[in-house]
Design a protein around this motif. Structure first.
Motif, PDB file in Angstrom:
ATOM      1  N   GLN A  16     -11.261-168.366  14.039  1.00  0.00           N
ATOM      2  CA  GLN A  16     -10.000-167.746  13.479  1.00  0.00           C
ATOM      3  C   GLN A  16      -9.506-168.217  12.148  1.00  0.00           C
ATOM      4  OE1 GLN A  16      -7.268-165.839  16.781  1.00  0.00           O
ATOM      5  NE2 GLN A  16      -8.128-167.949  17.574  1.00  0.00           N
ATOM      6  N   ALA A  19     -11.547-166.324  10.016  1.00  0.00           N
ATOM      7  CA  ALA A  19     -11.185-164.673   9.948  1.00  0.00           C
ATOM      8  C   ALA A  19      -9.923-164.421   9.303  1.00  0.00           C
ATOM      9  CB  ALA A  19     -11.081-164.454  11.442  1.00  0.00           C
ATOM     10  N   ILE A  20      -9.008-165.415   9.291  1.00  0.00           N
ATOM     11  CA  ILE A  20      -7.680-165.236   8.648  1.00  0.00           C
ATOM     12  C   ILE A  20      -8.072-165.302   7.077  1.00  0.00           C
ATOM     13  CG2 ILE A  20      -5.382-166.121   8.257  1.00  0.00           C
ATOM     14  CD1 ILE A  20      -5.724-167.437  11.112  1.00  0.00           C
ATOM     15  N   THR A  23      -9.735-162.387   5.731  1.00  0.00           N
ATOM     16  CA  THR A  23      -9.007-161.132   5.848  1.00  0.00           C
ATOM     17  C   THR A  23      -7.865-161.102   4.634  1.00  0.00           C
ATOM     18  OG1 THR A  23      -9.190-160.764   8.169  1.00  0.00           O
ATOM     19  CG2 THR A  23      -7.400-159.475   7.184  1.00  0.00           C
ATOM     20  N   ASN A 131     -11.548-153.434  12.562  1.00  0.00           N
ATOM     21  CA  ASN A 131     -12.481-154.307  11.992  1.00  0.00           C
ATOM     22  C   ASN A 131     -14.176-153.911  11.834  1.00  0.00           C
ATOM     23  OD1 ASN A 131     -12.944-157.483  12.000  1.00  0.00           O
ATOM     24  ND2 ASN A 131     -13.807-157.398  14.082  1.00  0.00           N
ATOM     25  N   THR A 147     -10.259-155.553   8.849  1.00  0.00           N
ATOM     26  CA  THR A 147      -9.996-156.936   8.945  1.00  0.00           C
ATOM     27  C   THR A 147     -11.419-157.622   9.084  1.00  0.00           C
ATOM     28  OG1 THR A 147     -10.246-156.272  11.361  1.00  0.00           O
ATOM     29  CG2 THR A 147      -7.856-156.511  10.675  1.00  0.00           C
ATOM     30  N   TRP A 148     -11.640-158.735   8.267  1.00  0.00           N
ATOM     31  CA  TRP A 148     -12.561-159.311   8.304  1.00  0.00           C
ATOM     32  C   TRP A 148     -12.888-160.457   9.435  1.00  0.00           C
ATOM     33  CZ3 TRP A 148     -16.075-156.359   5.860  1.00  0.00           C
ATOM     34  CH2 TRP A 148     -15.463-155.411   4.671  1.00  0.00           C
ATOM     35  N   ALA A 149     -12.946-160.111  10.226  1.00  0.00           N
ATOM     36  CA  ALA A 149     -12.938-160.960  11.514  1.00  0.00           C
ATOM     37  C   ALA A 149     -14.681-161.266  11.851  1.00  0.00           C
ATOM     38  CB  ALA A 149     -12.354-160.582  12.680  1.00  0.00           C
ATOM     39  N   LYS A 159      -9.908-163.363  17.711  1.00  0.00           N
ATOM     40  CA  LYS A 159      -9.757-163.231  16.204  1.00  0.00           C
ATOM     41  C   LYS A 159      -9.584-162.014  15.587  1.00  0.00           C
ATOM     42  CE  LYS A 159     -14.869-162.982  15.847  1.00  0.00           C
ATOM     43  NZ  LYS A 159     -16.124-163.396  14.801  1.00  0.00           N
ATOM     44  N   SER A 163      -6.696-161.568  13.141  1.00  0.00           N
ATOM     45  CA  SER A 163      -6.710-160.781  11.665  1.00  0.00           C
ATOM     46  C   SER A 163      -5.798-159.547  11.263  1.00  0.00           C
ATOM     47  CB  SER A 163      -8.113-160.523  11.627  1.00  0.00           C
ATOM     48  OG  SER A 163      -9.049-161.484  11.720  1.00  0.00           O
TER      49      SER A 163
END
Ligand code: F6R
Length: 365
Positions: A16, A19-20, A23, A131, A147-149, A159, A163
């Motif tokens: 995560q 991922a955050i 994003t 995603n 979302t670039w998780a 995740k 995101s």
């Protein structure tokens, strides 16, 4: 493929912070948000939006509930949030000045896609938060925020949810910039706090051992409650879904102020209650709700923010997450709840990544 973790879900929980970060990346400029490459709505069109509908299913719907708070607070646009299977059949009031935001990890959920089509047919603009690049939802929406998780393999979404929250915050700040309800300085402060979230998420993950021991201790229970107010209530719903989904422990999430309207009757000796108390604006109210539950013998885990020395007095155990602004707390508060669901499931010996009766992507209605 599981990168040294026992299950995909645990790997994805630990992904995560990245991922955050991913994003957020390249969506901020000069301390503010820049989504001009992704959002084709003009300044005037953003100013003219009369209402927003968040439409999604399951965990993505819970992200939309956070979205309601975010857009009402930052952009002062009235927001409704609906599950897609209800929205599409209830003849919602949609005009050309309605913005529909669909949220879907897979971008293939049948009900969400049908709601998107219905909204477009009735003249709404549709933004998709998804995603999967090139998914049905991404192809059919007017605008897309990816979302670039990275791929999410475990059925239980983790995740992707955090995101989705980041995408919602970015869009919320972007709209606020255009609509001018907050000063640039106030919005820059939110952006600064957003950029601190990956590091703070890493801090939360360091609490894993104590969260694990709490989770294992509740695994023998059949019933459990999650309580929260405001954004903590939205997170409580997500924590409850996660727990039910993989550990099969029955749980209910309640807006803490609703307890006296019936549910308090179910609080009995030793029942585990996970109480979120991260929101400053409703903190005192939340503490008095916790005390009501404590008086009936519940075993309470309190989720507090670092520096909070009060909550400890009213609960049995406490987990403290790093402090951020109230608005952004859901990103951090959900992580302990994901870990509780995970370790309760492991303790009970169920299949973490493939819970019974569920599919990763629900392409039938
Ligand atoms: C829960 C979960 C589901 C999905 C829901 C929507 O952990 O994963 O509730 O969130 O089926 O799926 P997407 O986001 O792919 O539309």
């Amino acid at each position: 493929e599981k990168g040294g973790y026992d299950h995909f879900m645990l790997k994805e929980i630990h992904e995560q912070p990245k991922a955050i970060r991913d994003t957020l990346a390249s969506r901020t400029k000069n301390g503010l948000v820049d989504l001009s490459k992704e959002i084709s709505l003009s300044k005037e069109e953003i100013q003219n939006i009369e209402k927003i509908h968040f439409v999604a299913c399951g965990t993505a719907y819970h992200a939309g509930m956070v979205g309601k708070y975010v857009f009402e607070e930052l952009a002062r646009i009235p927001v409704e949030c609906d599950v897609a299977s209800e929205y599409r059949y209830r003849n919602p009031i949609i005009t050309e000045r309605t913005l529909v935001i669909v949220v879907s990890q897979s971008g293939e959920t049948a009900d969400t896609l049908a709601a998107l089509r219905e909204a477009k047919k009735q003249g709404a603009r549709v933004v998709a938060i998804t995603n999967v690049v090139g998914s049905s939802v991404a192809r059919e929406a007017d605008d897309v925020i990816i979302t670039w998780a990275g791929p999410e393999i475990a059925v239980a979404s983790t995740k992707a949810y955090t995101s989705q929250l980041i995408a919602i915050y970015l869009l919320g700040v972007y709209f606020a910039q255009v609509r001018g309800h907050k000063s640039a300085a106030e919005l820059q402060e939110i952006v600064t706090h957003l950029q601190e979230l990956p590091g703070k998420a890493e801090q939360v993950l360091k609490l894993e051992k104590s969260i694990e021991s709490f989770a294992r201790s509740i695994a023998k229970h059949q019933n459990l409650f999650f309580l929260g107010r405001g954004l903590d209530f939205a997170v409580a719903l997500e924590g409850s879904l996660k727990l039910k989904e993989i550990s099969y422990i029955h749980s209910e999430a309640y807006a803490a102020g609703e307890l006296k309207h019936g549910t308090l009757a179910l609080i009995e000796e030793n029942i585990p209650v996970i109480s979120l108390a991260t929101q400053k604006s409703v903190y005192d109210k939340m503490v008095s709700n916790i005390q009501e539950v404590k008086a009936r013998g519940a075993h309470i885990l309190g989720l507090a923010v670092e520096g909070d020395t009060e909550l400890r007095k009213s609960v049995d155990e406490v987990i403290r997450i790093p402090a951020t602004i109230d608005l952004l707390t859901p990103v951090l508060a959900v992580i302990p709840l994901q870990l509780i669901a995970y370790y309760a499931c492991v303790e009970r010996g169920y299949d973490v990544d493939k819970p019974r009766n569920l599919a990763k992507s629900v392409t039938v209605e």
